[in-house]
Design an enzyme around this catalytic site. Structure first.
Site: not given
Length: 363
Positions: A136, A167, A259, A338
């Site tokens: 990530d 994130h 998404n 996520s």
């Protein structure tokens, strides 16, 4: 004359065959940057073949030796690309592409999956014996809730995997926050491997991501599960090959479905059949039955309105208004696939901790 025509025909056939190795991708490409994958069984090292390209003017940021055999390369001349395509050891070449973290900044999700209760009632140890790769933006090294065991960055211009976006820290908290202060994860205290492949804007290259997976595969004996909460509306044979080989090495891969509110079959890595692809559900009361209040992304116990869907999705997990760790030893509430995927990653790590010899298929 006939010999000349035969030679020309042969040369054209060889040129066509070489060009057929260049794969097309439906995504935003990074100009002049490619991923080169070598054939199975090639005895010459990837480093050696990469060095040949460097001698012709190419720049090689990554050499892959574990998840795939190959390298990433930046080139300014088509002559360099053509020489690579003409190499009989090369299986295929694809343009490098941009990949983005999935998240919507906006919690009952933990209750719904039985996370903290398993810790509070003593049914699981407070420090889960599992290794989890967070591929990530990195992880906040200073956060008191997170046990960062190893760290590495494959983002140009960075020297550590300390999170500069938030994130990755949020994902890590849902997976394994220790529960000492403000959040508890599904596998509290598990050993987190911070593998930075996305920059401070949450964007990364496919070549960096494959390098991260190559690193995970190299350390497959210590890493039980890997979380990938990013993707692109794209196809990448190189990424699929890297993931498949890493799964074969024993690592369970959990990925966010995306998404966009679209069929996940259009998205990578969510469309890979060897990963656990996670959609997001709206859950407002932590209970089954659909009796909780409306959420910003749909009724209680429904598929979140932003979530990708379809036959490629393996499972859905809470992904609306999820409380988790964030930068600066703080906490945040986020929505997105996520934050749904890490619930499943944590559950996979718990299973591995109780069944150390389990294969990814068994998980």
């Amino acid at each position: 004359m006939s010999n000349l025509k035969s030679a020309e025909k042969l040369a054209n056939q060889e040129k066509h065959f070489a060009q057929s190795k260049l794969r097309q991708v439906l995504a935003e490409t990074i100009p002049h940057q490619y991923i080169v994958v070598l054939k199975n069984g090639v005895t010459e090292s990837a480093q050696s073949i990469a060095q040949q390209a460097v001698s012709r003017g190419g720049i090689v940021p990554f050499v892959y030796n574990n998840a795939i055999k190959g390298f990433a390369i930046k080139i300014a001349s088509k002559l360099v690309l053509n020489s690579i395509l003409s190499n009989p050891s090369v299986d295929f070449v694809e343009p490098d592409i941009k990949v983005q973290a999935f998240s919507q900044v906006a919690s009952t999700g933990y209750s719904r999956v039985g996370g903290p209760l398993s810790i509070l009632n003593g049914s699981h140890p407070r420090a889960v014996n599992a290794g989890i790769a967070i591929i990530d933006t990195g992880i906040d090294f200073t956060h008191p809730e997170l046990n960062v065991y190893k760290q590495v960055s494959f983002v140009p211009g960075t020297s550590t995997a300390n999170d500069d976006n938030g994130h990755g820290t949020a994902v890590a908290g849902i997976v394994a926050a220790e529960g000492n202060v403000g959040a508890v994860g599904i596998a509290p205290g598990a050993r987190l491997w911070a593998i930075k492949v996305l920059d401070k804007s949450g964007t990364g290259s496919m070549s960096s991501i494959i390098e991260g997976i190559d690193y995970v595969t190299q350390n497959a004996g210590q890493i039980d599960a890997a979380n990938l909460s990013f993707g692109c509306k794209c196809n990448s044979s190189a990424l699929d090959t890297a993931i498949n080989n890493s799964v074969a090495a024993g690592v369970t891969f959990v990925v966010a479905a995306g998404n966009a509110g679209e069929d996940a079959s259009l998205w990578s890595p969510a469309s890979n059949p060897n990963v656990i692809s996670v959609a997001a559900m709206a859950d407002s009361d932590g209970k089954c039955g659909g009796l909780g209040p409306q959420t910003p992304y749909g009724p209680d116990d429904s598929l979140a309105s932003f979530s990708n869907y379809g036959s490629k999705v393996t499972i859905a997990a809470p992904g609306v208004n999820i409380h988790t760790t964030y930068l600066g030893s703080s906490y945040a509430t986020l929505s997105g696939t996520s934050v749904a995927a890490p619930f499943v990653t944590g559950a996979a790590a718990l299973y591995h901790s109780l069944h150390p010899t389990a294969s990814p298929a068994q998980v």
